[in-house]
Scaffold this motif. Structure first.
Motif, PDB file in Angstrom:
ATOM      1  N   GLY A   1       0.815  -1.211   0.000  1.00 56.22           N
ATOM      2  CA  GLY A   1       0.000   0.000   0.000  1.00 56.22           C
ATOM      3  C   GLY A   1       0.847   1.259   0.000  1.00 56.22           C
ATOM      4  N   TYR A   2       1.922   1.246   0.773  1.00 54.68           N
ATOM      5  CA  TYR A   2       2.818   2.402   0.824  1.00 54.68           C
ATOM      6  C   TYR A   2       3.508   2.615  -0.524  1.00 54.68           C
ATOM      7  CZ  TYR A   2       6.693   5.398   2.177  1.00 54.68           C
ATOM      8  OH  TYR A   2       7.603   6.420   2.239  1.00 54.68           O
ATOM      9  N   LEU A   3       4.032   1.533  -1.107  1.00 51.78           N
ATOM     10  CA  LEU A   3       4.728   1.661  -2.383  1.00 51.78           C
ATOM     11  C   LEU A   3       3.782   2.057  -3.515  1.00 51.78           C
ATOM     12  CD1 LEU A   3       7.195  -1.354  -2.215  1.00 51.78           C
ATOM     13  CD2 LEU A   3       7.688   1.062  -1.904  1.00 51.78           C
ATOM     14  N   PHE A   4       2.574   1.502  -3.504  1.00 49.58           N
ATOM     15  CA  PHE A   4       1.607   1.875  -4.535  1.00 49.58           C
ATOM     16  C   PHE A   4       1.225   3.342  -4.415  1.00 49.58           C
ATOM     17  CE2 PHE A   4      -0.562  -1.957  -6.615  1.00 49.58           C
ATOM     18  CZ  PHE A   4       0.619  -2.657  -6.676  1.00 49.58           C
ATOM     19  N   SER A   5       1.104   3.855  -3.198  1.00 47.81           N
ATOM     20  CA  SER A   5       0.763   5.269  -3.032  1.00 47.81           C
ATOM     21  C   SER A   5       1.921   6.172  -3.445  1.00 47.81           C
ATOM     22  CB  SER A   5       0.351   5.564  -1.586  1.00 47.81           C
ATOM     23  OG  SER A   5       1.461   5.459  -0.718  1.00 47.81           O
ATOM     24  N   LEU A   6       3.154   5.695  -3.278  1.00 45.30           N
ATOM     25  CA  LEU A   6       4.311   6.485  -3.712  1.00 45.30           C
ATOM     26  C   LEU A   6       4.351   6.677  -5.224  1.00 45.30           C
ATOM     27  CD1 LEU A   6       7.358   5.284  -1.574  1.00 45.30           C
ATOM     28  CD2 LEU A   6       6.247   7.507  -1.526  1.00 45.30           C
ATOM     29  N   ILE A   7       3.989   5.638  -5.944  1.00 47.13           N
ATOM     30  CA  ILE A   7       4.033   5.749  -7.401  1.00 47.13           C
ATOM     31  C   ILE A   7       2.701   6.186  -7.995  1.00 47.13           C
ATOM     32  CG2 ILE A   7       5.949   4.148  -7.673  1.00 47.13           C
ATOM     33  CD1 ILE A   7       4.010   1.966  -8.406  1.00 47.13           C
ATOM     34  N   GLY A   8       1.702   6.408  -7.167  1.00 45.02           N
ATOM     35  CA  GLY A   8       0.433   6.961  -7.625  1.00 45.02           C
ATOM     36  C   GLY A   8      -0.568   5.955  -8.150  1.00 45.02           C
ATOM     37  N   ILE A   9      -0.463   4.716  -7.743  1.00 46.48           N
ATOM     38  CA  ILE A   9      -1.400   3.682  -8.174  1.00 46.48           C
ATOM     39  C   ILE A   9      -2.381   3.422  -7.040  1.00 46.48           C
ATOM     40  CG2 ILE A   9      -1.655   1.272  -8.873  1.00 46.48           C
ATOM     41  CD1 ILE A   9       1.127   1.417 -10.057  1.00 46.48           C
ATOM     42  N   SER A  10      -3.649   3.380  -7.374  1.00 46.76           N
ATOM     43  CA  SER A  10      -4.682   3.070  -6.379  1.00 46.76           C
ATOM     44  C   SER A  10      -5.217   1.668  -6.642  1.00 46.76           C
ATOM     45  CB  SER A  10      -5.830   4.068  -6.464  1.00 46.76           C
ATOM     46  OG  SER A  10      -5.375   5.361  -6.178  1.00 46.76           O
ATOM     47  N   ALA A  11      -5.287   0.867  -5.594  1.00 44.22           N
ATOM     48  CA  ALA A  11      -5.811  -0.490  -5.710  1.00 44.22           C
ATOM     49  C   ALA A  11      -7.230  -0.500  -5.136  1.00 44.22           C
ATOM     50  CB  ALA A  11      -4.927  -1.468  -4.953  1.00 44.22           C
ATOM     51  N   TYR A  12      -8.210  -0.786  -5.986  1.00 44.31           N
ATOM     52  CA  TYR A  12      -9.606  -0.805  -5.562  1.00 44.31           C
ATOM     53  C   TYR A  12     -10.127  -2.223  -5.514  1.00 44.31           C
ATOM     54  CZ  TYR A  12      -9.558   4.186  -6.478  1.00 44.31           C
ATOM     55  OH  TYR A  12      -9.260   5.518  -6.466  1.00 44.31           O
ATOM     56  N   GLY A  13     -10.965  -2.492  -4.557  1.00 41.17           N
ATOM     57  CA  GLY A  13     -11.621  -3.786  -4.466  1.00 41.17           C
ATOM     58  C   GLY A  13     -10.747  -4.866  -3.871  1.00 41.17           C
ATOM     59  N   THR A  14     -11.324  -6.041  -3.829  1.00 39.15           N
ATOM     60  CA  THR A  14     -10.642  -7.181  -3.225  1.00 39.15           C
ATOM     61  C   THR A  14      -9.452  -7.633  -4.061  1.00 39.15           C
ATOM     62  OG1 THR A  14     -12.754  -7.898  -2.307  1.00 39.15           O
ATOM     63  CG2 THR A  14     -10.984  -9.507  -2.341  1.00 39.15           C
ATOM     64  N   ILE A  15      -9.630  -7.708  -5.368  1.00 38.12           N
ATOM     65  CA  ILE A  15      -8.546  -8.158  -6.232  1.00 38.12           C
ATOM     66  C   ILE A  15      -7.383  -7.173  -6.188  1.00 38.12           C
ATOM     67  CG2 ILE A  15      -7.892  -8.735  -8.608  1.00 38.12           C
ATOM     68  CD1 ILE A  15      -9.742 -10.775  -7.300  1.00 38.12           C
ATOM     69  N   GLY A  16      -7.663  -5.887  -6.195  1.00 41.85           N
ATOM     70  CA  GLY A  16      -6.611  -4.882  -6.108  1.00 41.85           C
ATOM     71  C   GLY A  16      -5.866  -4.956  -4.797  1.00 41.85           C
ATOM     72  N   SER A  17      -6.592  -5.222  -3.712  1.00 35.40           N
ATOM     73  CA  SER A  17      -5.954  -5.368  -2.403  1.00 35.40           C
ATOM     74  C   SER A  17      -5.054  -6.592  -2.358  1.00 35.40           C
ATOM     75  CB  SER A  17      -7.012  -5.466  -1.304  1.00 35.40           C
ATOM     76  OG  SER A  17      -7.772  -4.302  -1.229  1.00 35.40           O
ATOM     77  N   ILE A  18      -5.523  -7.684  -2.941  1.00 35.21           N
ATOM     78  CA  ILE A  18      -4.716  -8.909  -2.957  1.00 35.21           C
ATOM     79  C   ILE A  18      -3.459  -8.706  -3.805  1.00 35.21           C
ATOM     80  CG2 ILE A  18      -4.664 -11.302  -3.781  1.00 35.21           C
ATOM     81  CD1 ILE A  18      -7.577 -11.534  -2.841  1.00 35.21           C
ATOM     82  N   ILE A  19      -3.590  -8.019  -4.927  1.00 38.88           N
ATOM     83  CA  ILE A  19      -2.430  -7.785  -5.795  1.00 38.88           C
ATOM     84  C   ILE A  19      -1.395  -6.906  -5.096  1.00 38.88           C
ATOM     85  CG2 ILE A  19      -1.670  -6.636  -7.923  1.00 38.88           C
ATOM     86  CD1 ILE A  19      -4.299  -7.655  -9.184  1.00 38.88           C
ATOM     87  N   SER A  20      -1.842  -5.799  -4.501  1.00 32.96           N
ATOM     88  CA  SER A  20      -0.880  -4.913  -3.831  1.00 32.96           C
ATOM     89  C   SER A  20      -0.268  -5.581  -2.608  1.00 32.96           C
ATOM     90  CB  SER A  20      -1.539  -3.588  -3.451  1.00 32.96           C
ATOM     91  OG  SER A  20      -2.507  -3.772  -2.454  1.00 32.96           O
ATOM     92  N   SER A  21      -1.050  -6.359  -1.874  1.00 27.42           N
ATOM     93  CA  SER A  21      -0.519  -7.073  -0.710  1.00 27.42           C
ATOM     94  C   SER A  21       0.481  -8.142  -1.124  1.00 27.42           C
ATOM     95  CB  SER A  21      -1.654  -7.718   0.077  1.00 27.42           C
ATOM     96  OG  SER A  21      -2.525  -6.761   0.579  1.00 27.42           O
TER      97      SER A  21
END
Length: 86
Positions: free
Chosen positions: A41-61
């Motif tokens: 979550g921290y790295l995705f926010s640094l590069i400006g990518i937002s992860a939405y939903g369950t699949i996005g959360s699983i991918i970023s995690s």
């Protein structure tokens, strides 16, 4: 809270399968996934990518957990199996 732990468990298991070829047990997968979700979550926010939903959360995690495992292996002093002394 339960959903967060379930996503952590799935992402920790996925990271173990991708980077090592197997899981770490239920507690190891859970800890790896939960810590990986913070890293991802921290790295995705640094590069400006937002992860939405369950699949996005699983991918970023999962990406965060893979990075966590990579960092842990970088600092561990375990010899490869071919070079271990008997």
């Amino acid at each position: 809270m339960l959903w967060f732990l379930l996503i952590g468990l799935v992402s920790g298991w996925l990271a173990g399968m991708i980077s090592r070829g197997g899981g770490f047990g239920i507690w190891g997968d859970l800890v790896t996934g939960v810590v990986g979700s913070f890293i991802g979550g921290y790295l995705f926010s640094l590069i400006g990518i937002s992860a939405y939903g369950t699949i996005g959360s699983i991918i970023s995690s999962t990406i965060g957990a893979i990075i966590l495992l990579w960092i842990m292996r970088m600092f561990s002093h375990v010899a490869p199996a071919a070079h271990k002394k008997e």
